[in-house]
Design a protein around this motif. Structure first.
Motif, short mmCIF file in Angstrom:
data_model
loop_
_atom_site.label_atom_id
_atom_site.label_comp_id
_atom_site.label_asym_id
_atom_site.label_seq_id
_atom_site.Cartn_x
_atom_site.Cartn_y
_atom_site.Cartn_z
N GLU A 94 51.53 7.57 60.12
CA GLU A 94 52.27 6.30 60.14
C GLU A 94 52.00 5.62 61.49
O GLU A 94 52.68 5.85 62.47
CB GLU A 94 53.77 6.56 59.98
CG GLU A 94 54.15 7.30 58.71
CD GLU A 94 54.10 6.41 57.48
OE1 GLU A 94 53.78 5.21 57.62
OE2 GLU A 94 54.39 6.91 56.39
N ASP A 101 54.75 9.34 62.57
CA ASP A 101 54.89 10.59 61.82
C ASP A 101 53.59 10.92 61.07
O ASP A 101 52.84 10.02 60.68
CB ASP A 101 56.00 10.47 60.77
CG ASP A 101 57.39 10.70 61.34
OD1 ASP A 101 57.50 11.15 62.49
OD2 ASP A 101 58.36 10.41 60.62
N HIS A 103 52.57 11.96 57.61
CA HIS A 103 53.12 11.87 56.26
C HIS A 103 52.27 12.73 55.35
O HIS A 103 51.10 12.45 55.11
CB HIS A 103 53.11 10.40 55.83
CG HIS A 103 53.49 10.14 54.41
ND1 HIS A 103 54.66 9.48 54.07
CD2 HIS A 103 52.86 10.41 53.23
CE1 HIS A 103 54.71 9.36 52.76
NE2 HIS A 103 53.64 9.92 52.22
N VAL A 119 57.68 14.16 49.95
CA VAL A 119 57.13 13.88 51.28
C VAL A 119 57.70 14.86 52.30
O VAL A 119 58.90 15.15 52.29
CB VAL A 119 57.47 12.44 51.72
CG1 VAL A 119 57.07 12.19 53.17
CG2 VAL A 119 56.78 11.43 50.80
N GLU A 121 57.30 15.54 56.64
CA GLU A 121 56.78 14.80 57.79
C GLU A 121 56.90 15.56 59.10
O GLU A 121 57.90 16.25 59.35
CB GLU A 121 57.47 13.43 57.90
CG GLU A 121 57.32 12.61 56.63
CD GLU A 121 57.35 11.11 56.88
OE1 GLU A 121 56.76 10.64 57.86
OE2 GLU A 121 58.00 10.41 56.08
N HIS A 184 57.14 4.72 49.59
CA HIS A 184 57.28 6.13 49.99
C HIS A 184 56.00 6.88 49.62
O HIS A 184 56.04 7.95 49.00
CB HIS A 184 58.50 6.71 49.28
CG HIS A 184 59.04 7.96 49.90
ND1 HIS A 184 59.40 9.07 49.15
CD2 HIS A 184 59.30 8.28 51.20
CE1 HIS A 184 59.87 10.01 49.96
NE2 HIS A 184 59.81 9.56 51.20
N GLU A 196 63.13 14.60 51.48
CA GLU A 196 61.99 15.03 52.29
C GLU A 196 62.34 16.33 53.03
O GLU A 196 63.51 16.73 53.10
CB GLU A 196 61.66 13.98 53.36
CG GLU A 196 61.34 12.60 52.82
CD GLU A 196 61.06 11.60 53.92
OE1 GLU A 196 60.65 10.47 53.60
OE2 GLU A 196 61.26 11.94 55.11
N HIS A 198 62.12 16.92 56.82
CA HIS A 198 61.90 16.02 57.97
C HIS A 198 62.95 16.30 59.04
O HIS A 198 64.13 16.03 58.80
CB HIS A 198 62.01 14.57 57.49
CG HIS A 198 61.40 13.57 58.41
ND1 HIS A 198 61.02 12.34 57.97
CD2 HIS A 198 61.10 13.61 59.74
CE1 HIS A 198 60.52 11.64 59.00
NE2 HIS A 198 60.57 12.41 60.07
#
Length: 206
Positions: A94, A101, A103, A119, A121, A184, A196, A198
Motif C-alpha cells: 500500500e 502495509d 497487503h 486479507v 497485513e 479491499h 483481517e 492485522h
C-alpha cells in the motif's frame, strides 16, 4: 505472561484509546493505533483458516463519515490472536499516501476462487522490528514464486500467519447505505470478508 494477562493489558489499552477517541482522534489512517499495536504480541494463538474467517460475524462498525478520523478501539474477536493457515495468492504494498502495509491475500485452497479470500497485513517496520522480520520471512517463503502484473503469487505458497483479528470497516458502506464492501483487494465477497489478521507478528511455513 499468561494469555489472560495479555488480554487484560490489551483491554486496558483499548479503554485508554477509547477515552482518547471520545476527546479527539488524530490517527493518520483508519484505526491506525490498533492496526499497528504490539500489545497482543506473545499471546497464545488460536488456529483458524480463511474459510472459517469468512464465516465470522461482522462487528457493528461502518465506513466513517467523509473527512472523519476513526480510532475505534479493539473489541470482541479483535482481542484474540490467531494462527491462520492458507495459500498466499496475492501481494502488494500500500504505497504512499497509503499506510505502507504489505497487503497479502489468503485462500483456503491452492485453487480456491481468488475472490474467496481474506486479507492479512504486515505494517511498516517503523512501527516495530517484529514487522521487519515478518516481512523477510514472508519473502523467504515466496522466493521461488513470481508476482505477475495482477499482483498474483505464481505459484501460490502455503503459509501460516500469526496476529490479532481486525474488522476493517473502512471498506464497508456507511451504516444503512446497503453498499457492499469495496476496495479491499479481491476480498469483497461479503461483510465477513472484511475480517483481517492485522497486524501480522509472525509468518511461517505450516
Amino acid at each position: 505472561m499468561s494469555r489472560l494477562m495479555l488480554v487484560f493489558i490489551a483491554a486496558l489499552a483499548s479503554l485508554a484509546i477509547s477515552t482518547a477517541h471520545a476527546q479527539t482522534c488524530t490517527d493518520p489512517h483508519y484505526r491506525w493505533t490498533v492496526k499497528t499495536t504490539l500489545a497482543l504480541q506473545g499471546a497464545a494463538a488460536t488456529a483458524a483458516t480463511p474459510s472459517a474467517m469468512l464465516k465470522w460475524t461482522p462487528l457493528e462498525l461502518y465506513h466513517p463519515a467523509p473527512g472523519a478520523h476513526d480510532c475505534t478501539p479493539r473489541a470482541d474477536r479483535e482481542l484474540t490472536v490467531y494462527a491462520v493457515t492458507g495459500w498466499a495468492r496475492s501481494w502488494h504494498i500500500e504505497k504512499a499516501p497509503g499506510d505502507l502495509d504489505w497487503h497479502i491475500e489468503l485462500t483456503q485452497g491452492r485453487t480456491t476462487m481468488p475472490g474467496k479470500c481474506v486479507v492479512v497485513e504486515i505494517p511498516d517496520p517503523q512501527y516495530g522490528t517484529i514487522f521487519a522480520k515478518a516481512r523477510q520471512d514472508f519473502l523467504d517463503l515466496i522466493v521461488n514464486s513470481k508476482i505477475n502484473t495482477n499482483k498474483q503469487i505464481v505459484p501460490p505458497v502455503r503459509v501460516t500467519v500469526v496476529g490479532p483479528a481486525l474488522f476493517d470497516a473502512h471498506h464497508r458502506g456507511a451504516k444503512g447505505s446497503g453498499k457492499p464492501p469495496s476496495g479491499h483487494g479481491n476480498c469483497n465477497a461479503s461483510d465477513g470478508a472484511l475480517w483481517e489478521i492485522h497486524p501480522i507478528y509472525q509468518v511461517t511455513h505450516p
